[in-house]
Enzyme design. Structure first.
Site, mmCIF file in Angstrom:
data_model
loop_
_atom_site.group_PDB
_atom_site.id
_atom_site.type_symbol
_atom_site.label_atom_id
_atom_site.label_comp_id
_atom_site.label_asym_id
_atom_site.label_seq_id
_atom_site.Cartn_x
_atom_site.Cartn_y
_atom_site.Cartn_z
ATOM 1 C CG ASP A 135 -2.092 0.753 0.972
ATOM 2 O OD1 ASP A 135 -2.618 1.438 2.224
ATOM 3 O OD2 ASP A 135 -2.664 1.391 0.125
ATOM 4 C CE LYS A 190 -0.735 3.435 -3.897
ATOM 5 N NZ LYS A 190 -1.013 2.675 -2.410
ATOM 6 C CG ASP A 200 -5.538 -0.042 -1.234
ATOM 7 O OD1 ASP A 200 -5.302 0.993 -0.783
ATOM 8 O OD2 ASP A 200 -6.507 -0.534 -1.953
ATOM 9 C CG ASN A 201 -4.585 2.337 -3.617
ATOM 10 O OD1 ASN A 201 -3.749 1.929 -2.625
ATOM 11 N ND2 ASN A 201 -5.560 2.830 -3.456
ATOM 12 C CD GLU A 207 -8.653 4.829 -0.358
ATOM 13 O OE1 GLU A 207 -8.795 3.731 -0.790
ATOM 14 O OE2 GLU A 207 -7.455 5.337 -0.394
HETATM 15 O O1 LIG Z 1 -0.252 7.090 -2.746
HETATM 16 C C1 LIG Z 1 -0.845 6.094 -1.944
HETATM 17 N N1 LIG Z 1 -0.283 5.523 -0.971
HETATM 18 C C2 LIG Z 1 1.203 5.531 -0.901
HETATM 19 C C3 LIG Z 1 1.618 6.820 -0.147
HETATM 20 C C4 LIG Z 1 3.065 6.991 -0.111
HETATM 21 O O2 LIG Z 1 3.831 5.721 0.378
HETATM 22 C C5 LIG Z 1 5.223 6.117 0.500
HETATM 23 N N2 LIG Z 1 5.696 4.753 1.344
HETATM 24 C C6 LIG Z 1 5.282 4.427 2.330
HETATM 25 C C7 LIG Z 1 6.086 3.304 2.785
HETATM 26 C C8 LIG Z 1 7.161 3.251 1.744
HETATM 27 C C9 LIG Z 1 8.273 2.560 1.750
HETATM 28 N N3 LIG Z 1 9.055 2.833 0.921
HETATM 29 C C10 LIG Z 1 9.185 3.597 0.160
HETATM 30 C C11 LIG Z 1 8.038 4.687 0.034
HETATM 31 C C12 LIG Z 1 6.853 4.156 0.943
HETATM 32 C C13 LIG Z 1 -2.484 6.075 -2.132
HETATM 33 C C14 LIG Z 1 -3.070 7.067 -2.809
HETATM 34 C C15 LIG Z 1 -4.384 6.918 -3.113
HETATM 35 C C16 LIG Z 1 -5.192 8.064 -3.878
HETATM 36 C C17 LIG Z 1 -6.247 7.607 -4.711
HETATM 37 C C18 LIG Z 1 -6.758 8.558 -5.541
HETATM 38 C C19 LIG Z 1 -6.372 10.007 -5.443
HETATM 39 F F1 LIG Z 1 -7.229 10.854 -6.223
HETATM 40 C C20 LIG Z 1 -5.369 10.253 -4.595
HETATM 41 C C21 LIG Z 1 -4.790 9.396 -4.051
HETATM 42 C C22 LIG Z 1 -5.274 6.029 -2.405
HETATM 43 C C23 LIG Z 1 -4.579 5.005 -1.879
HETATM 44 O O3 LIG Z 1 -5.151 4.067 -1.262
HETATM 45 C C24 LIG Z 1 -3.181 5.138 -1.687
HETATM 46 O O4 LIG Z 1 -2.531 4.067 -1.016
HETATM 47 MG MG LIG Z 2 -3.846 2.329 -0.528
#
Ligand SMILES: O=C(NCCCOCn1ccc2cnccc21)c1cc(-c2ccc(F)cc2)cc(O)c1O
Ligand SMILES: [Mg+2]
Length: 214
Positions: A141, A144, A169-170, A199
């Site tokens: 998650d 992506k 997810d996603n 969500e």
């Molecule tokens: O971007 C999303 N998640 C990621 C966050 C950064 O994660 C960075 N991150 C976290 C550990 C980690 C470890 N290593 C590298 C990067 C690492 C994410 C985005 C959306 C979304 C859907 C529609 C929209 F209009 C806008 C956003 C929905 C979701 O459910 C998501 O999960």
């Molecule tokens: Mg997500």
């Protein structure tokens, strides 16, 4: 003065949830995000699918990539057996700081190890740092565009075995098309998806379930 969204989510938990009650923490975040402000928690609809996969796998070892505010962390940790080892990785220190407090409010701080940093840095170190051989369940998650490279990296580091389950997810929104293409065309994986919605919205989304078959 400016209060960040993650701080408002934490305040909603501290105001509306009961200490030590994970379900009330989940409910407080879902109420805030559906009634006040959207946030990228996995949410309740996909969260119920996540719960069913965790319950079915009943994992002794779990890796979550992408803690954010700890919403899915609390959902997963509340379903794990007492001996389970659960590592959640968060890149953003501000998110990690909030997640620690949300996890503590739920009374689950002893069930989870929250690690700060990048997956590409941490995945190669997990075996020696945490004494874990392989993961029974991985919840993807995070970024992506890193789902595919990190899945390959976990393979290379010997962190996945026959029977390991990866849940992503996603895969539609924001999307991980290269990951879906790769796992669907690989004979190593049995994959299928759970239809759901992004969500707190009506937008179509899938949780992508992946079983390692060999
Ligand atoms: O971007 C999303 N998640 C990621 C966050 C950064 O994660 C960075 N991150 C976290 C550990 C980690 C470890 N290593 C590298 C990067 C690492 C994410 C985005 C959306 C979304 C859907 C529609 C929209 F209009 C806008 C956003 C929905 C979701 O459910 C998501 O999960
Ligand atoms: Mg997500």
């Amino acid at each position: 003065q400016f209060v960040s969204l993650r701080q408002r989510i934490l305040s909603a938990v501290q105001k509306n949830a009961t200490r030590g009650d994970p379900r009330s923490v989940i409910r407080a975040i879902d109420q805030f995000c559906s009634q006040k402000e959207w946030a990228m928690n996995v949410g309740n609809e996909k969260g119920c699918i996540l719960d069913s996969v965790v319950s079915e796998v009943n994992p002794a070892t779990v890796l979550e990539l992408g803690t954010y505010c700890g919403y899915s962390t609390v959902r997963i940790a509340s379903l794990l057996p007492p001996y389970a080892k659960f590592i959640t990785l968060e890149f953003n220190p501000d998110f990690a700081a909030v997640a620690r407090q949300v996890i503590a409010w739920a009374g689950l701080e002893d069930k989870v190890q929250l690690v700060e940093g990048a997956s590409s840095d941490w995945i190669p170190k997990i075996k020696e740092q945490f004494g874990i051989k392989t993961f029974d369940l991985v919840f993807l998650d995070h970024w992506k565009e890193h789902y595919l490279s990190d899945t390959k990296l976990m393979e290379e580091c010997g962190l996945l075995r026959k029977g390991s389950v990866l849940l992503a997810d996603n895969v539609i929104c924001p999307g991980a098309p290269d990951y879906v293409e790769y796992v669907r065309s690989s004979p190593r994986y049995k994959s299928h998806y759970f239809r759901s919605h992004l969500e707190y919205t009506k937008a179509e989304e899938n949780l992508w379930y992946l079983g390692i078959i060999e």
